[in-house]
Design a protein around this motif. Structure first.
Motif, mmCIF file in Angstrom:
data_model
loop_
_atom_site.group_PDB
_atom_site.id
_atom_site.type_symbol
_atom_site.label_atom_id
_atom_site.label_comp_id
_atom_site.label_asym_id
_atom_site.label_seq_id
_atom_site.Cartn_x
_atom_site.Cartn_y
_atom_site.Cartn_z
ATOM 1 N N ALA A 86 22.597 35.130 74.286
ATOM 2 C CA ALA A 86 22.431 33.869 74.908
ATOM 3 C C ALA A 86 23.309 33.476 75.710
ATOM 4 C CB ALA A 86 22.705 32.641 74.166
ATOM 5 N N ARG A 87 23.828 32.835 77.319
ATOM 6 C CA ARG A 87 24.253 33.056 78.016
ATOM 7 C C ARG A 87 24.401 31.826 79.076
ATOM 8 N NH1 ARG A 87 24.077 35.291 82.991
ATOM 9 N NH2 ARG A 87 25.929 35.081 83.846
ATOM 10 N N THR A 88 25.525 31.811 79.524
ATOM 11 C CA THR A 88 25.534 30.069 81.080
ATOM 12 C C THR A 88 25.244 31.377 82.487
ATOM 13 O OG1 THR A 88 27.297 29.064 79.521
ATOM 14 C CG2 THR A 88 26.414 28.417 81.391
ATOM 15 N N VAL A 89 23.783 30.400 82.763
ATOM 16 C CA VAL A 89 23.718 31.370 84.041
ATOM 17 C C VAL A 89 24.667 31.170 85.093
ATOM 18 C CG1 VAL A 89 21.657 31.968 86.031
ATOM 19 C CG2 VAL A 89 21.451 32.398 83.012
ATOM 20 N N ARG A 90 24.291 29.972 85.132
ATOM 21 C CA ARG A 90 25.709 28.231 86.328
ATOM 22 C C ARG A 90 26.024 27.033 85.291
ATOM 23 N NH1 ARG A 90 21.353 26.785 91.079
ATOM 24 N NH2 ARG A 90 19.674 27.092 89.310
ATOM 25 N N ALA A 91 26.493 26.395 86.056
ATOM 26 C CA ALA A 91 26.306 25.506 85.981
ATOM 27 C C ALA A 91 25.770 24.737 87.197
ATOM 28 C CB ALA A 91 28.355 24.462 86.309
ATOM 29 N N THR A 92 25.162 23.648 86.717
ATOM 30 C CA THR A 92 24.483 22.801 87.623
ATOM 31 C C THR A 92 24.415 21.687 88.464
ATOM 32 O OG1 THR A 92 22.917 22.166 85.443
ATOM 33 C CG2 THR A 92 21.878 23.981 87.228
ATOM 34 N N ALA A 93 25.492 20.844 87.681
ATOM 35 C CA ALA A 93 26.093 20.266 87.405
ATOM 36 C C ALA A 93 27.608 19.237 86.029
ATOM 37 C CB ALA A 93 25.290 17.642 86.838
ATOM 38 N N PRO A 94 28.000 18.567 86.685
ATOM 39 C CA PRO A 94 29.812 18.366 85.439
ATOM 40 C C PRO A 94 28.351 18.058 84.084
ATOM 41 C CG PRO A 94 29.356 17.070 87.786
ATOM 42 C CD PRO A 94 28.662 17.291 87.477
ATOM 43 N N PHE A 95 28.997 19.057 83.287
ATOM 44 C CA PHE A 95 28.447 19.415 81.229
ATOM 45 C C PHE A 95 27.218 19.336 82.197
ATOM 46 C CE2 PHE A 95 31.878 15.872 82.039
ATOM 47 C CZ PHE A 95 32.903 16.919 81.946
ATOM 48 N N THR A 96 26.706 19.888 82.469
ATOM 49 C CA THR A 96 24.777 20.725 82.937
ATOM 50 C C THR A 96 24.874 22.009 82.772
ATOM 51 O OG1 THR A 96 24.454 18.570 83.254
ATOM 52 C CG2 THR A 96 22.162 19.757 83.264
ATOM 53 N N TRP A 97 24.536 23.044 82.004
ATOM 54 C CA TRP A 97 24.211 24.099 82.729
ATOM 55 C C TRP A 97 23.094 24.922 82.433
ATOM 56 C CZ3 TRP A 97 27.628 21.792 78.790
ATOM 57 C CH2 TRP A 97 28.670 22.081 79.421
ATOM 58 N N GLN A 98 22.574 26.053 83.436
ATOM 59 C CA GLN A 98 21.361 26.691 83.392
ATOM 60 C C GLN A 98 21.918 27.262 82.247
ATOM 61 O OE1 GLN A 98 19.878 27.976 86.924
ATOM 62 N NE2 GLN A 98 18.177 29.286 85.613
ATOM 63 N N VAL A 99 21.192 28.147 80.601
ATOM 64 C CA VAL A 99 21.084 28.931 79.954
ATOM 65 C C VAL A 99 20.432 29.610 80.140
ATOM 66 C CG1 VAL A 99 23.148 27.456 79.090
ATOM 67 C CG2 VAL A 99 20.953 27.633 78.091
ATOM 68 N N VAL A 100 20.698 30.584 79.581
ATOM 69 C CA VAL A 100 19.212 31.576 79.157
ATOM 70 C C VAL A 100 19.797 32.781 77.828
ATOM 71 C CG1 VAL A 100 21.033 34.153 80.219
ATOM 72 C CG2 VAL A 100 18.021 34.339 80.053
ATOM 73 N N VAL A 101 18.466 32.274 77.372
ATOM 74 C CA VAL A 101 17.816 33.566 75.640
ATOM 75 C C VAL A 101 17.328 34.531 76.027
ATOM 76 C CG1 VAL A 101 17.252 33.274 73.718
ATOM 77 C CG2 VAL A 101 18.443 30.748 74.508
ATOM 78 N N ASP A 102 17.891 35.342 76.065
ATOM 79 C CA ASP A 102 16.813 37.124 75.744
ATOM 80 C C ASP A 102 16.865 37.265 73.855
ATOM 81 O OD1 ASP A 102 17.749 37.195 78.175
ATOM 82 O OD2 ASP A 102 18.835 38.984 77.833
ATOM 83 N N ALA A 103 15.199 37.393 73.746
ATOM 84 C CA ALA A 103 15.008 37.175 72.445
ATOM 85 C C ALA A 103 13.969 37.828 72.862
ATOM 86 C CB ALA A 103 13.815 35.871 72.212
ATOM 87 N N GLU A 104 14.254 39.173 71.203
ATOM 88 C CA GLU A 104 13.077 39.625 70.864
ATOM 89 C C GLU A 104 12.252 39.350 69.805
ATOM 90 O OE1 GLU A 104 14.750 43.292 68.893
ATOM 91 O OE2 GLU A 104 12.664 44.447 68.884
#
Ligand SMILES: C[S@@+](CC[C@H](N)C(=O)[O-])C[C@H]1O[C@@H](n2cnc3c(N)ncnc32)[C@H](O)[C@@H]1O
Length: 369
Positions: free
Chosen positions: A349-367
């Motif tokens: 699970a990682r932060t891809v980028r900040a999109t606004a103050p205190f808002t992030w796009q995140v990704v979860v890779d799951a099997e």
């Protein structure tokens, strides 16, 4: 360095001679501060290291009152002439150009972040600089010589197609360009199809995880930035790239052709839910779900696409929760409870980028099993 040595730089050019303040290295910082205060420091020339001493280039011979000031604050120094090399010029910054064009109190608001898509620069003009936007656009063109158009963002990213509005503030009136990323070429019209250069690392990260022989479903493909890169990187893959925006799929098809991956990428216009159910059930080794604002609603259909023996899901979301990665993982695991599949393990699970103050796009890779 001996002043009588031939003073040539590595290109064999003669070095300029200038007055110099020679101080022990330990006093260097103090001396530099004092020279700035006295308006004597020559920033065009580079400071020379000579054994345990620094030779600091001066703009001119110091006046007697300058010498007095030096005697008061620097315990050991010597004024002489020295050969200096020219300092490498740092690239011009926006504020260098805007310094005498904007009221001083507005300079701090000049945006630092500029996105580049092909020869288009994209900038966000804060409300207080609205009446100066053309000046800022021209400055962007001066500081970035390859830019042909400067766009100002004039809305948020909105709607099913995830588009925003732009205003041309300098250069050629256009929103279409050709962008290069990781060796792939993308034709894109920013007013008609979603594209963000800020996802470049994520596109490469996911594409690097794909193994030979995989069947991939890119549910929200846009102009093809995941699908085409995957096809370029692997010999033996099949990618089904779906998008509901007809303009995005037109560009996707064009990009598939330009990048010569027609045998590996199938471009499909339509709603991902309908397309998966009609033709991709139980076929995928990997599903990419880059529609962060609504991917949660498609977890069930992503599970339907994954092969019965299991596969990998790349699930994206926007979150402003205090613990964004944990929140995204929990939301995905909760959504999986409404399907007949399970998360076998969260791979990352990682932060891809900040999109606004205190808002992030995140990704979860799951099997998924
Ligand atoms: C955030 S963009 C991602 C584009 C691309 N994957 C990228 O990384 O640049 C999301 C895309 O999903 C498309 N989209 C939205 N709803 C959709 C749906 N129900 N089915 C298929 N595509 C959809 C939009 O048109 C948009 O191009």
């Amino acid at each position: 360095m001996n002043l009588n040595e031939p003073s040539l730089n590595t290109l064999g050019l003669k070095l300029p001679e200038a007055p110099s303040l020679r101080v022990p290295k330990a006093l260097g910082e103090k001396a530099i501060r004092l020279l700035r205060k006295l308006n004597l420091s020559n920033r065009e020339l580079g400071i020379q290291h000579v054994e345990d001493y620094l030779c600091i280039p001066l703009l001119s011979e110091p006046l007697p009152e300058d010498i007095k000031e030096m005697e008061r604050s620097i315990p050991e120094f010597e004024i002489s002439a020295h050969k200096f090399s020219q300092r490498a010029k740092r690239p011009l910054k926006l504020v260098d150009i805007l310094g005498d064009k904007l009221p001083p109190h507005l300079l701090a608001s000049v945006p630092h972040a500029i996105d580049f898509v092909g020869d288009i620069a994209i900038i966000e003009i804060p409300p207080e600089l609205e009446s100066h936007k053309e000046t800022i656009g021209e400055a962007v063109m001066k500081t970035h010589k390859r830019v042909g158009t400067v766009l100002a963002k004039s809305s948020a990213v909105e709607g099913v197609y995830r588009l925003r509005e732009f205003e041309v503030i300098a250069g050629v009136e256009k929103t279409e360009t050709v962008h290069r990323e990781h060796g792939c070429v993308y034709h894109v019209d920013l007013s008609k199809a979603y594209f963000s250069p800020r996802l470049s690392h994520e596109h490469d990260r996911v594409a690097s995880l794909v193994r030979e022989g995989e069947m991939v479903v890119d549910m929200f493909a846009g102009v093809g930035s995941f699908s085409i890169l995957i096809a370029k990187k692997r010999e033996n893959v099949r990618v089904h790239a779906i998008d509901v925006n007809p303009d995005a799929v037109d560009f996707l098809r064009r990009n598939v052709a330009v990048n010569r991956v027609e045998k590996k990428v199938v471009s499909i216009l339509g709603d991902a839910r309908r397309v998966v159910r009609e033709r991709l059930v139980k076929m995928a080794d990997r599903v990419i779900m880059n529609l962060p604002e609504r991917a949660i609603e498609y977890v069930d259909v992503a599970c339907e696409a994954i092969k019965p023996e299991g596969g990998i899901m790349h699930y994206y979301e926007f979150t402003s929760a205090p613990n964004p990665l944990e929140t995204a993982k929990v939301r995905l695991i909760e959504a999986m409870k409404r399907t007949n599949r399970k998360v076998k393990q969260v791979l990352l699970a990682r932060t891809v980028r900040a999109t606004a103050p205190f808002t992030w796009q995140v990704v979860v890779d799951a099997e998924i099993q």
